[in-house]
Design a protein around this motif. Structure first.
Motif, short mmCIF file in Angstrom:
data_model
loop_
_atom_site.label_atom_id
_atom_site.label_comp_id
_atom_site.label_asym_id
_atom_site.label_seq_id
_atom_site.Cartn_x
_atom_site.Cartn_y
_atom_site.Cartn_z
N UNK A 103 79.99 26.70 -0.84
CA UNK A 103 79.61 26.18 0.48
C UNK A 103 78.23 25.54 0.41
N UNK A 104 77.31 26.13 -0.34
CA UNK A 104 75.99 25.52 -0.51
C UNK A 104 76.11 24.14 -1.15
N UNK A 105 76.90 24.04 -2.21
CA UNK A 105 77.03 22.77 -2.92
C UNK A 105 77.61 21.68 -2.02
N UNK A 106 78.68 22.01 -1.30
CA UNK A 106 79.32 21.01 -0.44
C UNK A 106 78.45 20.70 0.77
N UNK A 107 77.92 21.72 1.42
CA UNK A 107 77.10 21.51 2.60
C UNK A 107 75.82 20.75 2.29
N UNK A 108 75.15 21.12 1.22
CA UNK A 108 73.93 20.43 0.83
C UNK A 108 74.23 18.99 0.42
N UNK A 109 75.35 18.77 -0.24
CA UNK A 109 75.74 17.40 -0.60
C UNK A 109 75.95 16.55 0.64
N UNK A 110 76.65 17.10 1.62
CA UNK A 110 76.88 16.37 2.87
C UNK A 110 75.56 16.04 3.56
N UNK A 111 74.68 17.02 3.64
CA UNK A 111 73.39 16.79 4.29
C UNK A 111 72.57 15.76 3.53
N UNK A 112 72.57 15.82 2.21
CA UNK A 112 71.80 14.87 1.42
C UNK A 112 72.35 13.46 1.57
N UNK A 113 73.67 13.30 1.60
CA UNK A 113 74.25 11.98 1.83
C UNK A 113 73.81 11.43 3.19
N UNK A 114 73.83 12.29 4.21
CA UNK A 114 73.37 11.87 5.53
C UNK A 114 71.88 11.55 5.55
N UNK A 115 71.09 12.32 4.82
CA UNK A 115 69.65 12.08 4.75
C UNK A 115 69.38 10.75 4.07
N UNK A 116 70.03 10.51 2.96
CA UNK A 116 69.82 9.26 2.22
C UNK A 116 70.23 8.05 3.04
N UNK A 117 71.33 8.17 3.78
CA UNK A 117 71.77 7.03 4.58
C UNK A 117 70.83 6.75 5.75
N UNK A 118 69.95 7.69 6.09
CA UNK A 118 68.99 7.48 7.16
C UNK A 118 67.56 7.29 6.66
N UNK A 119 67.39 7.07 5.37
CA UNK A 119 66.06 6.80 4.84
C UNK A 119 65.64 5.41 5.30
N UNK A 120 64.36 5.22 5.55
CA UNK A 120 63.86 3.96 6.13
C UNK A 120 64.21 2.74 5.30
N UNK A 121 64.26 2.87 4.00
CA UNK A 121 64.52 1.72 3.15
C UNK A 121 66.02 1.45 2.99
N UNK A 122 66.86 2.14 3.76
CA UNK A 122 68.30 2.02 3.55
C UNK A 122 69.04 1.43 4.74
N UNK A 123 68.57 0.32 5.30
CA UNK A 123 69.36 -0.36 6.30
C UNK A 123 70.54 -0.96 5.55
N UNK A 124 71.74 -0.48 5.80
CA UNK A 124 72.85 -0.83 4.92
C UNK A 124 74.07 -1.29 5.68
N UNK A 125 74.88 -2.05 4.96
CA UNK A 125 76.19 -2.44 5.44
C UNK A 125 77.19 -2.00 4.37
N UNK A 126 78.31 -1.52 4.82
CA UNK A 126 79.32 -1.07 3.87
C UNK A 126 80.41 -0.30 4.58
N UNK A 127 81.10 0.53 3.82
CA UNK A 127 82.15 1.35 4.40
C UNK A 127 81.54 2.36 5.36
N UNK A 128 82.31 2.73 6.35
CA UNK A 128 81.79 3.67 7.33
C UNK A 128 81.63 5.06 6.70
#
Length: 160
Positions: A103-128
Motif C-alpha cells: 500500500x505504501x508503494x502504490x499510494x506513494x507512487x500515486x501521490x508522487x505522480x500527482x505531485x510531479x504533474x503539479x510542479x511549476x515547470x510542468x505545464x503539460x499537454x498529453x493523455x489525461x
C-alpha cells in the motif's frame, strides 16, 4: 502503562494517515480548480501550487506513519524458516507488514505522480491523468488500517 503507549501509538499512526488522506483528496480538488483544456483523451492543464504542496504533505505524512508503524511493530519473524514455524499470530503480523509495504508503494507512487504533474515547470499537454492524488489519499487511509493491524498483531505475537 505499555497498553496506554500502544493505544497512543495506534492513534498517532491513524491520525497521520487520515490527515495525509484528507490532504491528498484536497490536493485533487485544488488540481481540478486550475484551468485545463480537454479534447477527447488529450488534456492541457496548468499546474496547481496548492495541489503540489498538499500532495507533498500527504506523501510526507504517509511516509512518517509507515516508518513509525514499522519501528514500533518490530520484526517478529524475519526469515523464511522462522515464518514457516511461526504461530498464526506471527504469520498474520507478517501478512499485514507485507500489505503495508504494498500500500505504501502504490499510494506513494500515486501521490508522487500527482505531485510531479503539479510542479511549476510542468505545464503539460498529453493523455489525461485523473485522480492520482485522490487515489493516493484514499490509500493513505487504507494504510492506517493495515499499519494498526500490523502493530497490534506484532505486539500480541511478542506477548505470547
Amino acid at each position: 502503562m505499555g497498553k496506554l503507549i500502544g493505544v497512543f501509538a495506534c492513534l498517532v499512526i491513524v491520525a497521520l494517515d487520515i490527515i495525509g488522506g484528507i490532504l491528498g483528496i484536497r490536493a485533487e480538488a485544488a488540481q481540478n480548480e486550475e484551468k485545463h483544456l480537454r479534447l477527447w483523451i488529450f488534456e492541457c492543464k496548468e499546474p496547481s501550487h496548492d495541489a503540489f504542496v498538499l500532495g507533498l504533505a500527504a506523501a510526507t505524512l504517509l511516509g512518517i506513519a509507515h516508518v513509525l508503524a514499522n519501528l514500533l511493530g518490530g520484526c517478529s519473524a524475519c526469515t523464511q524458516e522462522e515464518l514457516e514455524k511461526a504461530s498464526p499470530a506471527k504469520q498474520l503480523s507478517m501478512a499485514c507488514l507485507i500489505f503495508t509495504w504494498i500500500i505504501l508503494a502504490v499510494g506513494l507512487s500515486m501521490l508522487v505522480i500527482g505531485i510531479i504533474s503539479n510542479h511549476k515547470s510542468r505545464a503539460s499537454c498529453g493523455f489525461t491523468h485523473h485522480h492520482f492524488l485522490s487515489i493516493g489519499g484514499i490509500l493513505c487511509m487504507v494504510h492506517a488500517l493495515f499499519a494498526v493491524a500490523y502493530y497490534v498483531t506484532s505486539t500480541s505475537a511478542i506477548d505470547r
